[in-house]
Design a protein around this motif. Structure first.
Motif, PDB file in Angstrom:
ATOM      1  N   ALA A 387       0.798  -1.231   0.000  1.00  0.00           N
ATOM      2  CA  ALA A 387       0.000   0.000   0.000  1.00  0.00           C
ATOM      3  C   ALA A 387       0.830   1.281   0.000  1.00  0.00           C
ATOM      4  O   ALA A 387       0.266   2.378  -0.102  1.00  0.00           O
ATOM      5  CB  ALA A 387      -0.929   0.002   1.211  1.00  0.00           C
ATOM      6  N   PHE A 388       2.149   1.187   0.106  1.00  0.00           N
ATOM      7  CA  PHE A 388       2.991   2.385   0.202  1.00  0.00           C
ATOM      8  C   PHE A 388       2.738   3.361  -0.939  1.00  0.00           C
ATOM      9  O   PHE A 388       2.513   4.560  -0.727  1.00  0.00           O
ATOM     10  CB  PHE A 388       4.469   1.985   0.205  1.00  0.00           C
ATOM     11  CG  PHE A 388       5.049   1.785   1.572  1.00  0.00           C
ATOM     12  CD1 PHE A 388       4.574   0.775   2.389  1.00  0.00           C
ATOM     13  CD2 PHE A 388       6.076   2.579   2.032  1.00  0.00           C
ATOM     14  CE1 PHE A 388       5.107   0.571   3.651  1.00  0.00           C
ATOM     15  CE2 PHE A 388       6.622   2.391   3.292  1.00  0.00           C
ATOM     16  CZ  PHE A 388       6.137   1.380   4.106  1.00  0.00           C
ATOM     17  N   GLY A 389       2.834   2.862  -2.160  1.00  0.00           N
ATOM     18  CA  GLY A 389       2.717   3.747  -3.321  1.00  0.00           C
ATOM     19  C   GLY A 389       1.351   4.374  -3.435  1.00  0.00           C
ATOM     20  O   GLY A 389       1.219   5.540  -3.836  1.00  0.00           O
ATOM     21  N   SER A 414       1.049  15.940   0.563  1.00  0.00           N
ATOM     22  CA  SER A 414       0.296  14.763   0.121  1.00  0.00           C
ATOM     23  C   SER A 414       1.037  13.481   0.482  1.00  0.00           C
ATOM     24  O   SER A 414       0.440  12.529   1.001  1.00  0.00           O
ATOM     25  CB  SER A 414       0.062  14.837  -1.386  1.00  0.00           C
ATOM     26  OG  SER A 414      -0.678  13.728  -1.839  1.00  0.00           O
ATOM     27  N   MET A 415       2.339  13.446   0.217  1.00  0.00           N
ATOM     28  CA  MET A 415       3.131  12.253   0.537  1.00  0.00           C
ATOM     29  C   MET A 415       3.215  12.025   2.045  1.00  0.00           C
ATOM     30  O   MET A 415       3.003  10.905   2.535  1.00  0.00           O
ATOM     31  CB  MET A 415       4.545  12.399  -0.027  1.00  0.00           C
ATOM     32  CG  MET A 415       4.630  12.430  -1.533  1.00  0.00           C
ATOM     33  SD  MET A 415       6.370  12.561  -2.076  1.00  0.00           S
ATOM     34  CE  MET A 415       6.159  13.113  -3.768  1.00  0.00           C
ATOM     35  N   ILE A 416       3.501  13.084   2.786  1.00  0.00           N
ATOM     36  CA  ILE A 416       3.723  12.948   4.231  1.00  0.00           C
ATOM     37  C   ILE A 416       2.440  12.568   4.959  1.00  0.00           C
ATOM     38  O   ILE A 416       2.409  11.625   5.770  1.00  0.00           O
ATOM     39  CB  ILE A 416       4.307  14.253   4.801  1.00  0.00           C
ATOM     40  CG1 ILE A 416       5.713  14.495   4.236  1.00  0.00           C
ATOM     41  CG2 ILE A 416       4.354  14.206   6.328  1.00  0.00           C
ATOM     42  CD1 ILE A 416       6.270  15.871   4.536  1.00  0.00           C
ATOM     43  N   LEU A 417       1.351  13.306   4.688  1.00  0.00           N
ATOM     44  CA  LEU A 417       0.102  13.034   5.393  1.00  0.00           C
ATOM     45  C   LEU A 417      -0.484  11.684   4.986  1.00  0.00           C
ATOM     46  O   LEU A 417      -1.006  10.941   5.831  1.00  0.00           O
ATOM     47  CB  LEU A 417      -0.909  14.152   5.111  1.00  0.00           C
ATOM     48  CG  LEU A 417      -0.592  15.522   5.720  1.00  0.00           C
ATOM     49  CD1 LEU A 417      -1.691  16.518   5.380  1.00  0.00           C
ATOM     50  CD2 LEU A 417      -0.446  15.414   7.239  1.00  0.00           C
ATOM     51  N   GLY A 418      -0.416  11.357   3.702  1.00  0.00           N
ATOM     52  CA  GLY A 418      -0.960  10.079   3.247  1.00  0.00           C
ATOM     53  C   GLY A 418      -0.288   8.908   3.930  1.00  0.00           C
ATOM     54  O   GLY A 418      -0.955   7.996   4.461  1.00  0.00           O
ATOM     55  N   LEU A 419       1.045   8.918   3.935  1.00  0.00           N
ATOM     56  CA  LEU A 419       1.782   7.814   4.541  1.00  0.00           C
ATOM     57  C   LEU A 419       1.610   7.798   6.056  1.00  0.00           C
ATOM     58  O   LEU A 419       1.458   6.738   6.667  1.00  0.00           O
ATOM     59  CB  LEU A 419       3.267   7.921   4.171  1.00  0.00           C
ATOM     60  CG  LEU A 419       4.133   6.703   4.496  1.00  0.00           C
ATOM     61  CD1 LEU A 419       3.627   5.459   3.757  1.00  0.00           C
ATOM     62  CD2 LEU A 419       5.593   6.967   4.123  1.00  0.00           C
ATOM     63  N   GLY A 420       1.614   8.985   6.657  1.00  0.00           N
ATOM     64  CA  GLY A 420       1.481   9.061   8.111  1.00  0.00           C
ATOM     65  C   GLY A 420       0.137   8.559   8.612  1.00  0.00           C
ATOM     66  O   GLY A 420       0.068   7.777   9.570  1.00  0.00           O
ATOM     67  N   VAL A 421      -0.939   9.006   7.970  1.00  0.00           N
ATOM     68  CA  VAL A 421      -2.278   8.590   8.392  1.00  0.00           C
ATOM     69  C   VAL A 421      -2.490   7.099   8.111  1.00  0.00           C
ATOM     70  O   VAL A 421      -3.068   6.380   8.938  1.00  0.00           O
ATOM     71  CB  VAL A 421      -3.352   9.449   7.690  1.00  0.00           C
ATOM     72  CG1 VAL A 421      -4.750   8.873   7.928  1.00  0.00           C
ATOM     73  CG2 VAL A 421      -3.277  10.883   8.180  1.00  0.00           C
ATOM     74  N   ILE A 433     -12.480  -0.654   8.550  1.00  0.00           N
ATOM     75  CA  ILE A 433     -12.280   0.009   7.260  1.00  0.00           C
ATOM     76  C   ILE A 433     -10.800  -0.070   6.895  1.00  0.00           C
ATOM     77  O   ILE A 433      -9.937   0.283   7.704  1.00  0.00           O
ATOM     78  CB  ILE A 433     -12.723   1.487   7.333  1.00  0.00           C
ATOM     79  CG1 ILE A 433     -14.219   1.559   7.620  1.00  0.00           C
ATOM     80  CG2 ILE A 433     -12.388   2.209   6.030  1.00  0.00           C
ATOM     81  CD1 ILE A 433     -14.728   2.962   7.822  1.00  0.00           C
ATOM     82  N   PRO A 434     -10.457  -0.549   5.700  1.00  0.00           N
ATOM     83  CA  PRO A 434      -9.043  -0.659   5.312  1.00  0.00           C
ATOM     84  C   PRO A 434      -8.312   0.670   5.442  1.00  0.00           C
ATOM     85  O   PRO A 434      -8.850   1.730   5.094  1.00  0.00           O
ATOM     86  CB  PRO A 434      -9.125  -1.114   3.847  1.00  0.00           C
ATOM     87  CG  PRO A 434     -10.426  -1.825   3.746  1.00  0.00           C
ATOM     88  CD  PRO A 434     -11.360  -1.090   4.671  1.00  0.00           C
ATOM     89  N   SER A 435      -7.078   0.602   5.936  1.00  0.00           N
ATOM     90  CA  SER A 435      -6.320   1.820   6.246  1.00  0.00           C
ATOM     91  C   SER A 435      -5.957   2.630   5.007  1.00  0.00           C
ATOM     92  O   SER A 435      -5.588   3.797   5.132  1.00  0.00           O
ATOM     93  CB  SER A 435      -5.043   1.446   7.003  1.00  0.00           C
ATOM     94  OG  SER A 435      -4.283   0.501   6.272  1.00  0.00           O
ATOM     95  N   GLY A 439      -5.773   6.880   4.461  1.00  0.00           N
ATOM     96  CA  GLY A 439      -4.495   7.315   3.892  1.00  0.00           C
ATOM     97  C   GLY A 439      -4.684   8.098   2.610  1.00  0.00           C
ATOM     98  O   GLY A 439      -4.058   9.156   2.401  1.00  0.00           O
ATOM     99  N   LEU A 440      -5.544   7.609   1.720  1.00  0.00           N
ATOM    100  CA  LEU A 440      -5.822   8.321   0.466  1.00  0.00           C
ATOM    101  C   LEU A 440      -6.500   9.663   0.736  1.00  0.00           C
ATOM    102  O   LEU A 440      -6.184  10.676   0.088  1.00  0.00           O
ATOM    103  CB  LEU A 440      -6.721   7.465  -0.431  1.00  0.00           C
ATOM    104  CG  LEU A 440      -6.028   6.448  -1.332  1.00  0.00           C
ATOM    105  CD1 LEU A 440      -7.068   5.578  -2.026  1.00  0.00           C
ATOM    106  CD2 LEU A 440      -5.152   7.144  -2.366  1.00  0.00           C
ATOM    107  N   ALA A 441      -7.435   9.672   1.681  1.00  0.00           N
ATOM    108  CA  ALA A 441      -8.124  10.925   2.012  1.00  0.00           C
ATOM    109  C   ALA A 441      -7.136  11.960   2.538  1.00  0.00           C
ATOM    110  O   ALA A 441      -7.187  13.144   2.171  1.00  0.00           O
ATOM    111  CB  ALA A 441      -9.221  10.656   3.042  1.00  0.00           C
TER     112      ALA A 441
END
Length: 477
Positions: A387-389, A414-421, A433-435, A439-441
């Motif tokens: 799911a990283f990418g 976008s990169m930092i918040l997506g990966l962090g969340v 609910i799948p993480s 992350g996408l939101a």
């Protein structure tokens, strides 16, 4: 005889790598095969991107236990990713003069996005590569008088060696040979089991009512979010990844890149049905296989088929694992060398950069050997890297391609918040609910926040250096 075949087959890979090394003169030759692959090689090398341990070992096991709904991510999602790349992204990205996806982020969003994307991308491959090495080690353990650990080490060094010699040229040529053996071996084994099965229709009727169901059994929001997550984890998450990118960019033209990727997706879905059919018929004929189903198909072959079939199948299995592992090692090594190590040097020559990327191949390989030996759960390793990418790179990639106003700060956030969340909901506070959804939101929120609060200066909006993606639009599209 079986051991002799395995040793001969492994030696053949080294010979091909040595021959392919004569074609490598520049960094572009090593990373992208000189961007000169014809349709047949481009299709085969793209098809081989993910056709590895999960396809031959993981998906069949999941299928016999859970039916169709348990294999949406692999192979259906993986095939979807290749088709989408071929129809939408290949011709858009091909005209760019870049070696890696992080080069794209540098051109579009600046040096910080380049570094950030590389830092995200490189470790995301380690679990995937390690899973292939574990499967390779288990296979060599079945065939040779060595332990699984030594099988991991031996297989990894073999793949590393022929990748070091010829880079993408080695991978392309060996993939072509591997895929021929793979398809013949799987097709022959499936035909043999079909011939042994007295009544396939009766076996199908014995399955429970939901075994072949293609959509969620429950129609609540959580079930559909889980179902859609299985489609997009690889289906969309694979798009901003270096392994598929470098295989697409290795084609000799944008047209070839597009049709090769599309064809590879159709081919992937077709060939991936064979391991599922083999497992389905195998456990019906030999129910004892379910007692040790981690290597379901290899055990089926070794226990219940003659030597000739064993050679064909094990050649197919080794082919799939070698093909996937070699490309997976080259991908993060290219990003590590080109986007993290090279910028720390002052005006390195192309020859020096080539040496750096080859050194990166060694570093990546030995890091993954360590991880594979310490943690030998294939499916856990794959799951942690898939799911990283999607949660960190997919949103800024598309914003950069399709939205001219997308800013550098938007890409960073976008990169930092997506990966962090995603990491928070994946490891700290998991829910039904799948993480990937939060992350996408968060990734989308970061893009919008950064773009509207910290927009790019007006002078950059029309800069052909920073934004070549919106120039000559008809040619690119």
């Amino acid at each position: 005889m079986l051991i002799a075949f395995v040793l001969f087959y492994l030696a053949l890979n080294l010979a091909v790598g040595w021959w392919a090394s004569k074609k490598v003169h520049t960094t572009q030759d090593f990373v992208l095969a000189g961007r000169n692959l014809p349709f047949a090689l481009a299709t085969m090398v793209t098809f081989a991107t993910w056709f590895g341990s999960e396809t031959i070992l993981g998906a069949p096991r999941e299928f016999v236990h859970g039916g169709v709904l348990s294999i949406i991510e692999e192979p259906f999602g993986a095939a979807l990713g290749l088709v989408i790349v071929g129809t939408i992204y290949a011709r858009k990205l091909y005209p760019l003069k870049v070696l890696t996806f992080s080069d794209y982020f540098r051109q579009r969003f600046g040096h910080f996005s380049e570094k950030l994307s590389a830092i995200v991308m490189v470790p995301s491959y380690f679990g995937w590569i390690s899973a292939q090495l574990v499967a390779l080690g288990l296979t060599l353990h079945l065939l040779l008088p060595i332990s699984t650990e030594w099988g991991i080490v031996f297989g990894a060094i073999l793949v590393m060696t022929y990748t070091l010699l010829g880079g993408m040229w080695s991978i392309s040529i060996t993939d072509f040979l591997h895929n021929i053996i793979l398809i013949i071996g799987l097709a022959f084994l499936a035909f043999l089991l079909y011939q042994k099965t007295p009544d396939v229709g009766a076996i199908i009727e014995r399955q429970n009512d939901n075994f072949f169901q293609f959509t969620p059994q429950k129609h609540d929001a959580t079930s559909w979010l889980t179902y859609l997550a299985a489609w997009i984890t690889i289906g969309l998450g694979s798009i901003p990844q270096q392994d598929i990118f470098q295989r697409v960019m290795s084609a000799k033209s944008a047209h070839v890149a597009g049709i090769a990727s599309f064809s590879a997706g159709i081919m992937y879905l077709s060939v991936a049905m064979l391991p599922l059919l083999i497992a389905f018929l195998g456990v019906s004929l030999y129910p004892s296989l379910l007692s040790d189903d981690m290597l379901l198909i290899p055990h089926l072959v070794m226990k219940f088929t003659p030597t000739g079939i064993q050679i064909l199948f094990l050649g197919a299995l080794l082919s799939a694992l070698l093909s996937t592992t070699s490309g997976a090692i080259l991908a993060p090594a290219s990003v590590l060398g080109e986007n993290l190590i090279k910028p720390m040097m002052k005006h390195p020559s192309d020859r020096k950069v080539l040496q750096i990327i080859r050194l990166s191949v060694v570093l990546v390989t030995f890091s993954c050997i360590y991880m594979a030996v310490k943690r030998q759960n294939i499916f856990e390793l794959v799951g942690e890297s898939s799911a990283f990418g999607l949660v960190s790179l997919f949103i800024p990639l598309n914003a950069g391609l399709w939205w001219k106003k997308a800013s550098s700060m938007g890409s960073h956030l976008s990169m930092i918040l997506g990966l962090g969340v995603w990491g928070y909901f994946q490891f700290i506070a998991p829910s039904e609910i799948p993480s990937i959804w939060p992350g996408l939101a968060a990734s989308l929120f970061g893009l919008l926040l950064g773009t509207y609060v910290w927009p790019n200066p007006p002078r950059l909006l029309n800069s052909p250096y920073i934004f070549p993606f919106f120039l000559q639009e008809n040619q690119i599209l």
